[in-house]
Design an enzyme around this catalytic site. Sequence first.
Site, PDB file in Angstrom:
ATOM      1  N   CYS A   1      -2.347   8.933   2.624  1.00  0.00           N
ATOM      2  CA  CYS A   1      -1.953   8.412   1.308  1.00  0.00           C
ATOM      3  C   CYS A   1      -3.018   8.711   0.266  1.00  0.00           C
ATOM      4  O   CYS A   1      -2.698   8.970  -0.880  1.00  0.00           O
ATOM      5  CB  CYS A   1      -1.693   6.924   1.401  1.00  0.00           C
ATOM      6  SG  CYS A   1      -3.046   6.047   2.171  1.00  0.00           S
TER       7      CYS A   1
ATOM      8  N   GLU B   1       0.884  -1.172   0.000  1.00  0.00           N
ATOM      9  CA  GLU B   1       0.000   0.000   0.000  1.00  0.00           C
ATOM     10  C   GLU B   1       0.913   1.210   0.000  1.00  0.00           C
ATOM     11  O   GLU B   1       1.515   1.541   1.017  1.00  0.00           O
ATOM     12  CB  GLU B   1      -0.868   0.009   1.269  1.00  0.00           C
ATOM     13  CG  GLU B   1      -1.750  -1.213   1.439  1.00  0.00           C
ATOM     14  CD  GLU B   1      -3.005  -1.152   0.597  1.00  0.00           C
ATOM     15  OE1 GLU B   1      -3.158  -0.227  -0.213  1.00  0.00           O
ATOM     16  OE2 GLU B   1      -3.838  -2.055   0.756  1.00  0.00           O
TER      17      GLU B   1
END
Length: 477
Positions: free
Chosen positions: A280, A246
């Site tokens: 993110c 990720e």
Amino acid sequence: MSTIFINGKWADAASGESIDVINPSQGEKFTAISRGKAEDIDRAVLAAQAALEGEWGRLTATERGRLLCKLSQLILDNAEDLAQIEARDTGKPLTVARNDVKVVARYFEFYGAAADKVHGQTIPYLDGFNVSVVRVPHGVTAHIIPWNYPAQMLGRTIAPALAMGNAAVLKPSEDACLSSIRIVELVEEAGFPAGALNLVTGFGYEAGAALTAHPKINFVTFTGSPEVGVMVQEATARNHVPCVLELGGKSPQIVFEDADLDKAAPQIVRAIVQNAGQTCSAGSRLLIQESIYDRFIEKVARLFAEVRVGTPEMDLDCGPIVSARQQKRVRGFIDEARASGVPVLAEGKIATDAPSSGFFVAPVLFGQVPRDHRLACEEVFGPVLSAMPFKDEADAVALANATEFGLAAGVWTENGSRQARMARKVIAGQVFINCYGAGGGVELPFGGMKKSGHGREKGFLALEEMSTIKTVVQNYN
Ligand code: NAD
């Protein structure tokens, strides 16, 4: 403070060394963590392996699920304590930290309840044969998480791994790992068998690198920067170990001329200033149809100028950046953009009574960012929003897909057919229409395309990632 937890026992690092923990709001040391290295990682991996062969490995899925639900309740019982720890360690406003803790509890509740709902398959085959396809744990799983949402990240990665019966080794970020330590204390209190979850604090280049390269781990999940993601993938490739990555993002918010602009503007501002832009899936590019560019950017600028930055206790819109190093990096982007003539349309304000030694950065809205500018392409990981006009739907798609990333996207339009076309054409792991969830709920599969990573966490899909398949063929002739 002994912050290494192996086989149910707290210990110092084998080296006896420690790492200072800095409060980002003050810029001062307030505690220290153990500096785990390869030797500690080795002990943790062996403890996890032994747990799989011992009491933890013998538990039924229902029993594992009950332990996870118990942990969820313990997290809620200790929510305020955890929120205070998280806020002090990361600098985030207390309201945000309190919400993060609720999300961690929800992860353990969701995966605790799901633990015994994962069923296999049977396959019709030759006469006299039974074929079953069963899900089995990978074995020893390694989990490396970043500093931006440390508690949430722990829940996101550890809960599904334990639900599926893996034994885990967690290496949180050296920049923010105090909530991980507190949650592991609650794991102990919940009564998990020794070795089910092991924690090694330390630097990424020491403990993290040793963990991903360890020959006895069976699976890795890594959340962090694309650069380190490459190193993790290289290390796991050497042992043929699967990994979920990720990584970063440069997610677009795409606003068409028919959008509900009053609804969109505050959500777009929140999606970049939330957690001081250290998310993110932050919506860091604002793509506006040229026919409404001036009208809409004015609305956004007005809201942006109202953003207030301060300490966790002040509980404003956002807190400081996590470390002096990251603050320098974010300021570097801002200074460079200003110097190259990109117009600043609005700036948030740092509270006058916020300590000058804290790592604060005033949020900035840049307008008319050239499409090939660094600000339009690279992840800042700070409270910086880059606005750009687009002509029509085709141009919007081209611009949305113009970066190396593909994590999330927001589409703002009242036209249903356009919503469907955009959802299809934008390359991103999550597409939000007339809303923006920055990662979304615990139930929603999350992960990247392109350089944002691969594999999925959250939702039921995480249970598949955290397990593998075994096909059993039985001849009863
Ligand atoms: P980072 O990559 O520097 O560190 C992440 C973790 O990796 C830390 O625990 C660190 O100690 C460890 N690490 C560092 N070097 C290592 C090595 N050589 N081997 C193994 N582990 C190592 O990232 P960061 O600065 O902590 O976080 C910011 C980045 O993370 C941003 O790019 C952001 O977009 C990304 N991020 C992604 C998601 C997501 O879900 N996609 C979520 C949060 C953050």
